[in-house]
Design an enzyme around this catalytic site. Structure first.
Site, PDB file in Angstrom:
ATOM      1  NE  ARG A   1      31.995  84.201 104.295  1.00  0.00           N
ATOM      2  CZ  ARG A   1      32.930  84.415 104.807  1.00  0.00           C
ATOM      3  NH1 ARG A   1      33.377  84.100 105.755  1.00  0.00           N
ATOM      4  NH2 ARG A   1      34.162  84.786 104.049  1.00  0.00           N
TER       5      ARG A   1
ATOM      6  NE  ARG B   1      37.251  87.674 111.167  1.00  0.00           N
ATOM      7  CZ  ARG B   1      37.587  86.791 109.884  1.00  0.00           C
ATOM      8  NH1 ARG B   1      37.370  85.600 109.861  1.00  0.00           N
ATOM      9  NH2 ARG B   1      38.255  87.535 108.906  1.00  0.00           N
TER      10      ARG B   1
ATOM     11  CG  HIS C   1      34.055  79.252 109.116  1.00  0.00           C
ATOM     12  ND1 HIS C   1      34.474  79.793 110.156  1.00  0.00           N
ATOM     13  CD2 HIS C   1      34.792  79.502 107.935  1.00  0.00           C
ATOM     14  CE1 HIS C   1      35.833  80.144 109.913  1.00  0.00           C
ATOM     15  NE2 HIS C   1      35.854  79.882 108.565  1.00  0.00           N
TER      16      HIS C   1
ATOM     17  CD  GLU D   1      36.070  76.414 109.842  1.00  0.00           C
ATOM     18  OE1 GLU D   1      35.413  76.307 108.531  1.00  0.00           O
ATOM     19  OE2 GLU D   1      36.664  77.107 110.097  1.00  0.00           O
TER      20      GLU D   1
HETATM   21  O1  TA6 Z   1      38.046  77.664 107.688  1.00  0.00           O
HETATM   22  C1  TA6 Z   1      39.323  78.391 107.754  1.00  0.00           C
HETATM   23  C2  TA6 Z   1      39.697  79.345 106.691  1.00  0.00           C
HETATM   24  O2  TA6 Z   1      39.195  78.627 105.387  1.00  0.00           O
HETATM   25  C3  TA6 Z   1      40.937  79.877 107.077  1.00  0.00           C
HETATM   26  O3  TA6 Z   1      41.741  79.551 105.758  1.00  0.00           O
HETATM   27  C4  TA6 Z   1      40.534  81.297 106.894  1.00  0.00           C
HETATM   28  O4  TA6 Z   1      40.602  81.953 105.396  1.00  0.00           O
HETATM   29  C5  TA6 Z   1      38.957  81.357 107.573  1.00  0.00           C
HETATM   30  O5  TA6 Z   1      38.532  80.336 106.944  1.00  0.00           O
HETATM   31  C6  TA6 Z   1      38.518  82.535 107.665  1.00  0.00           C
HETATM   32  O6  TA6 Z   1      37.866  83.011 106.409  1.00  0.00           O
HETATM   33  P1  TA6 Z   1      37.268  84.464 106.292  1.00  0.00           P
HETATM   34  O7  TA6 Z   1      36.831  84.384 104.764  1.00  0.00           O
HETATM   35  O8  TA6 Z   1      36.036  84.294 107.203  1.00  0.00           O
HETATM   36  O9  TA6 Z   1      38.128  85.515 106.662  1.00  0.00           O
END
Ligand code: TA6
Length: 303
Positions: free
Chosen positions: A100, A74, A170, A273
């Site tokens: 990732r 995270r 991201h 992103e």
């Molecule tokens: O980029 C935004 C997103 O697609 C949100 O919808 C949320 O799901 C975020 O990514 C985090 O995703 P993750 O799989 O890292 O928890």
């Protein structure tokens, strides 16, 4: 996987680039040059820290980030590839693709003439789950680390058929308080509001944050500025090869559900992103390559 001593022997640069292993068994590359310091996990080639000299950290990493093999970390700058968001047809495939959480390799380390450090990571074929991706593609992440940071995500299609990919860097940026920042550069862009089921809207003025925000801006090619009055800085995001920009803050409830942003973690981060998502996905002809390139740089602002 190479041992730490082997990695340091082959790729280390004394007092500038070294490899270490944490208590979870994760291998990290640590960079420290006259312009900045950085840390990248070999899992996902994921940047987890970038601190230009004399500045506060630019990249946010959750204090509750779990470093578990095969699980997403995270924060930092996760590489979403070869799809963005949920897989279009396979619900059991990982959200945002497998890159990732896969183990990457480092294939190049060098000090550049301008004092920056250049690292090249590649996703080995052995890390690609064949049941999820049978295409003959390669993926590299080329990073330039200095007082600015560049990442060039390079996809090559080595097969004989066209291949369509979705992708994103991201990136989680550290901010003083998300309630006081503004994003400039997305004015008048059409966006898909994922909090409201993907309905199309048009951005009026700067982006500000008062609730869960999850948007895919389309045909968004201008620089985005994160204006942060509390940290008295502006983060400039410049990009090439990406027409979609995703903006995300989970806010209170979503943050609590996710469970790994820490108490009030959402207040100190914003994701901007650079992506090829939704209708902006990329189709590579046989033999073609695509570059998703970004540069992050800082400028001071008076209050
Ligand atoms: O980029 C935004 C997103 O697609 C949100 O919808 C949320 O799901 C975020 O990514 C985090 O995703 P993750 O799989 O890292 O928890």
């Amino acid at each position: 996987m190479e041992s730490i001593s082997e990695l340091n022997r082959r790729h280390g640069i004394p007092n500038q680039v070294s490899f270490c292993q944490d208590a979870h068994g994760f291998i990290h590359v640590e960079v420290n040059n006259p312009q900045s310091s950085a840390r990248i996990a070999l899992q996902g080639a994921q940047l987890t820290s970038w601190v230009p000299k004399g500045e506060e950290a630019v990249i946010w990493l959750s204090k509750q980030a779990s470093f578990l093999k095969g699980k997403s970390i995270r924060g930092g700058a996760p590489v979403c590839w070869p799809w963005f968001g949920p897989h279009e047809s396979q619900g059991d495939f990982p959200a945002h693709g497998f890159a990732r959480t896969a183990l990457w390799e480092i294939s190049g380390v060098e000090t550049q003439a301008d004092g920056t450090t250049r690292l090249v990571f590649c996703l080995p074929e052995t890390s690609v789950p064949k049941n999820q991706w049978s295409h003959a593609t390669t993926l590299e992440s080329r990073m330039t680390i200095g007082s600015h940071l560049e990442v060039d995500l390079v996809t090559r299609n080595l097969g004989s058929q066209p291949v369509t990919i979705g992708q994103a860097l991201h990136t989680y940026f550290q901010v003083g308080d998300v309630r006081t920042i503004r994003l400039l550069g997305l004015e008048e862009c059409v966006y898909l509001d994922k909090v409201e089921g993907g309905v199309r809207k048009v951005q009026e003025g700067a982006v500000s944050f008062t609730q869960e925000t999850d948007r895919i801006y389309l045909e968004a090619t201008e620089d985005v500025l994160i204006e942060d009055p509390l940290m008295r800085r502006q983060i400039r995001i410049t990009k090439k090869g990406s027409a979609s920009t995703v903006v995300w803050n989970p806010w209170i409830e979503k943050s609590a559900k996710l469970g790994d942003l820490g108490d009030e973690g959402y207040l100190h981060m914003v994701c901007v992103e650079n992506a090829n998502a939704a209708e902006d996905r990329i189709t590579l002809a046989p033999g073609a390559e695509h570059h998703l390139w970004v540069r992050y740089s800082l400028a001071p602002i008076s209050r």
